[in-house]
Design an enzyme around this catalytic site. Structure first.
Site, mmCIF file in Angstrom:
data_model
loop_
_atom_site.group_PDB
_atom_site.id
_atom_site.type_symbol
_atom_site.label_atom_id
_atom_site.label_comp_id
_atom_site.label_asym_id
_atom_site.label_seq_id
_atom_site.Cartn_x
_atom_site.Cartn_y
_atom_site.Cartn_z
ATOM 1 C CD GLN A 217 -2.807 -1.264 2.535
ATOM 2 O OE1 GLN A 217 -2.943 -2.251 2.991
ATOM 3 N NE2 GLN A 217 -3.384 -0.182 3.078
ATOM 4 N NE ARG A 367 -13.347 -0.311 4.094
ATOM 5 C CZ ARG A 367 -13.998 -0.519 3.187
ATOM 6 N NH1 ARG A 367 -14.537 -1.806 2.992
ATOM 7 N NH2 ARG A 367 -14.535 0.488 2.163
ATOM 8 C CB CYS A 368 -9.769 2.125 11.397
ATOM 9 S SG CYS A 368 -8.782 1.546 12.683
ATOM 10 C CD GLU A 737 -9.473 3.769 6.836
ATOM 11 O OE1 GLU A 737 -8.162 3.170 6.540
ATOM 12 O OE2 GLU A 737 -9.242 4.624 7.492
#
Ligand code: CDP
Length: 783
Positions: A217, A367-368, A737
């Protein structure tokens, strides 16, 4: 006009889907290079053991097995350890001790993928099992089994981190009319992206250049890390090219560096031949970094009328055997201190202690934005506990306490400055959409008949867009992001950005930003990311930072181009630049719409007829350091029915109202919310990874680790409010998110609400049928 351009606010179809829906995506495993070798990894069956010996002879005797690499082989290369992003260190391969089940022990390089696997099976390791500690609370007790013998500090405590006013908070609690306390465990979960991790490393011995195709990423940060870790082997940053091709989901799990990456690079550097390593599903779920695993004790002090006053939170964070979280350096517990949420607490104190255990490295931001999910779950659960204590409707309690819209920019007691918000509007819209008052009446009637129905609310505040570089860095690299825009002579555009989509649709949305700013149709704009040889340096995509940071860079780079274009327009229109205005996606002489030039005409002139003395070309770069984070928010309401026979929770309705400021692409945003809600449903009702007392993972495959499928996923109903960010160049906040952060508390609150009349105050997630059934049986209401 707006529709033809495909600018901001248009539901432009995703450009990238043309290749994805035809099966023509290009993922790491699609990369096949001439002469490529394959690497596979032998892993420990024990959670803690001494390695007495490793016999590689049988593996090496297999035709096609070319090499077996052990930790001892890496010592002369100084590669047996690597740094983690949290300034800890992690074994690439162990030289004498393994610290968790499925840890990498040796690597086999072979001519074929399956020959490499045969080689792994033929490696014989003689282990001496050691005592195991899997519970972080026990790990912190005196005399606990020591996980990390390599550290000078001879206990399992990693760090202590605290923020807030301890004495003031303690006093507020001592003086409070009402205090509620809740212990919560937020279990380990796993990202489970469709694509597992993988790499193809290709070292050209003649040029001394390393090319790496990798599921990362953050390609630029990885390039710098490779140069820092392997510089002594001759790998210099200008001779390293990291390419993230298409990525099949990242969700934070593809931020860390895994030993497999290092081993494949090492194997390619030594052999001069490309080497591929692709994790299988079991390895991915057993050994890659995990999320959550927070043991939280939270207290809220309030007045009898429900006015919230103070918050006190103590947490033990399980980081497994290595602290390999990907948090900004300054915040070992991420942005957990957003925990005051949507409420104006006067006093707060939060402390977190990190612990080592014999488990795989934990702490990734699934996802945060670095521990925001844990924070949102805690505060939104705690508000419901208070509502039950003082017998007040949870919606009314929230409305009573919300930070008012007039208070923004709002400085929270734990140090954040919220940019904008209107929490009451979002909750009201959610209540109106779902018919809250009617549902409460229905619930009361059903309760009389013994039926179990619950309504749960979550009014969360997020914090995304790391970051302002004054506060945010990873391994010392300041967090900003970048965009480079080139307008070609025929008015077609190439945009390169420092972030990297893993499915979020950047090729479309970043094109839309440029389309809006330059008046060039989105179809004429190509967006490229993920190649360190071409893209400007950026920190990558995680924590919903792409839009807040690289989105800002893109808008500003486009505006720099527009500034130059204005001068060329003035030259072409033979007017003074002060008399030129940007209107309807064109430059025109003020008040004379017939005298105008499009960006395409100006682009051509930038190479053919620009003013004397001006540089040719039409391009700009921007490295954007945001002045603040963005604070998206939302209000979710969930309605559940519980089966009194099986304890199964059925989500009947779920309304999600989100506010992410200016929306670039409403269809993509809705897609992000649908996916995020499903990933919020997952830990609320299904997913968890446990370990037995010997450190054996329970839940290492999709039979035991319950990902929700389409069968379990309800029909999400979405709505929105729009409160632009005042500091973002286009007013946008991140959204990727929000739903994962906000959903778990709404679902858990709904289940507790259905059972509250039985005296239930809290159930730890995942709320499985057997947990519910036990409650029903214990209360004599099971059917
Ligand atoms: O960093 P990441 O791409 O995961 O998250 P994001 O910045 O929240 O963006 C997710 C997707 O939604 C991207 O394609 C964004 O451009 C898009 N988005 C949008 O259209 N409008 C917003 N206000 C926020 C995001």
């Amino acid at each position: 006009m707006a529709i033809a351009i495909g600018g901001i606010g248009q539901s432009v179809k995703r450009k990238e889907d043309a290749r994805f829906i035809r099966g023509r995506g290009n993922y790491v495993d699609d990369v096949k290079l001439p002469g490529m070798l394959y690497l596979d990894i032998a892993r420990s069956p024990y959670a803690h053991a001494r390695i007495k010996s490793i016999d590689t002879s049988k593996a090496l005797a297999i035709p096609g097995v070319l090499a077996v690499i052990t930790g001892k082989d890496l010592v002369p290369l100084k590669l047996e350890w690597m740094p983690t992003l949290m300034s800890d260190r992690q074994m690439v391969l162990p030289t004498d001790t393994v610290l968790y089940q499925a840890q990498e022990v040796a690597a086999v390089v072979a001519t074929e993928r399956y020959i490499a696997a045969d080689g792994v099976a033929a490696i014989e390791v003689d282990y001496e099992p050691l005592p195991v500690v899997v519970d972080p609370i026990k790990a912190l007790q005196p005399g606990a089994t020591l996980v990390r013998e390599d550290r000078e500090q001879k206990d399992n405590h990693i760090w202590h981190w605290e923020v807030g006013d301890k004495a003031g908070t303690d006093k507020a609690f001592a003086d409070a009319e009402v205090v509620v306390k809740q212990d919560l465990y937020i279990p380990r979960i796993h990202v489970s992206s469709i694509e597992t991790c993988g790499i193809v490393a290709s070292f050209d011995k003649i040029e001394g250049k390393l090319t790496v195709y990798m599921t990362t990423q953050a390609p630029h940060a990885i390039r710098t890390v490779i140069a820092l870790v392997a510089g002594h082997l001759g790998l210099a940053e200008h001779k390293i090219r990291v390419i993230s091709p298409d990525i099949g989901g990242g969700f934070g799990g593809k931020v860390p560096v895994y030993p497999g990456y290092v081993l494949a690079i090492g194997a390619s550097v030594l052999t001069g031949v490309p080497v591929k390593w692709i994790e299988d599903r079991a390895e991915n779920i057993q050994a890659d970094s995990f999320a959550r695993d927070y043991h939280i004790s939270a207290e809220l002090a309030a007045k009898k009328d429900g006015t919230m006053q103070a918050l006190r939170v103590k947490t033990i964070a399980d980081h497994g055997a290595f602290d390999a979280a990907a948090n900004p350096s300054k915040y070992p517990a991420g942005l957990f201190h957003i925990i005051t949420g949507s409420y104006p607490f006067q006093k707060s104190f939060v402390e977190v202690d990190g612990a080592y255990t014999n488990k795989p490295p934990g702490g990734i931001a699934y996802r945060c934005s670095f521990r925001v999910t844990e924070a949102a779950f805690t505060i939104e659960r705690l508000v419901d506990v208070l509502a039950l204590e003082i017998k007040k409707d949870p919606a009314e309690l929230r409305m009573q306490n919300f930070i008012p819209p007039t208070a923004f920019p709002y400085k929270s007691v734990l140090g954040w400055e919220y940019d904008s918000g209107d929490y009451g509007r979002a909750l009201k819209l959610a209540m109106d959409t779902i018919g809250y008052a009617e549902l409460r009446k229905e619930q009361a009637e059903k309760r009389k008949r013994g039926e179990l129905m619950g309504i749960g609310i979550s009014s969360f505040t997020e914090i995304v867009g790391a970051g302002p570089s004054k506060d945010f860095d990873i391994l010392g690299i300041k967090m900003f992001d970048s965009a480079e825009i080139r307008v070609h002579p025929t008015g077609k555009v190439m945009v390169r950005i420092g972030v990297k989509s893993q499915g979020q649709g950047h090729e479309t949305t970043f094109g839309q930003i440029v389309a809006e700013e330059l008046g060039i149709p989105v179809a004429d704009i190509a967006v490229e990311e993920g190649d360190t040889d071409t893209a400007p340096y950026g920190l990558g995509t995680y924590a919903s930072r792409s839009t807040p940071v690289a989105g800002g860079a893109t808008a500003i780079a486009a505006r720099k181009i527009r500034e130059k274009a204005k001068l060329i327009a003035a030259h072409l229109l033979e007017a003074n630049p002060d008399d030129i205005e940007w209107k309807d996606y064109k430059f025109q002489v003020k008040g004379v719409p017939t005298k105008s030039k499009t960006m395409q005409e100006i682009a051509f002139a930038a190479y053919t007829n620009h003013p004397q003395g001006m540089e040719a070309g039409l391009e700009a770069v921007d490295y954007y350091d945001p002045p603040n984070l963005t604070f998206p928010f939302g209000s979710y309401i969930c309605v559940v029915d519980i089966d009194r026979g099986t304890g199964v929770v059925k989500i009947r309705r779920f309304v999600a109202v989100d506010d992410c400021g200016t929306i670039i692409n409403p269809m993509i945003v809705e897609g992000q919310i649908h996916g995020g809600l499903t990933m919020g449903l997952a830990p609320a009702l299904y997913e968890e990874i446990n370990y037995d007392k010997d450190g054996n993972i329970q839940g290492s495959n999709f039979m035991d680790y319950l990902l929700p499928t389409a069968m379990e996923t309800p029909n999400w109903e979405t709505a929105k409010t729009t409160t632009p960010s005042p500091h973002h160049p286009i007013g946008a906040k991140g959204v990727g998110e929000s739903a994962t952060v906000g959903a778990p508390a709404a679902i858990a609150n709904a289940v507790v609400d259905a059972l509250a009349h039985l005296g239930v105050r809290h159930i730890d997630i995942p709320i499985t049928p057997w947990k519910v059934q036990k409650i029903l049986k214990d209360n004599g209401v099971a059917e």
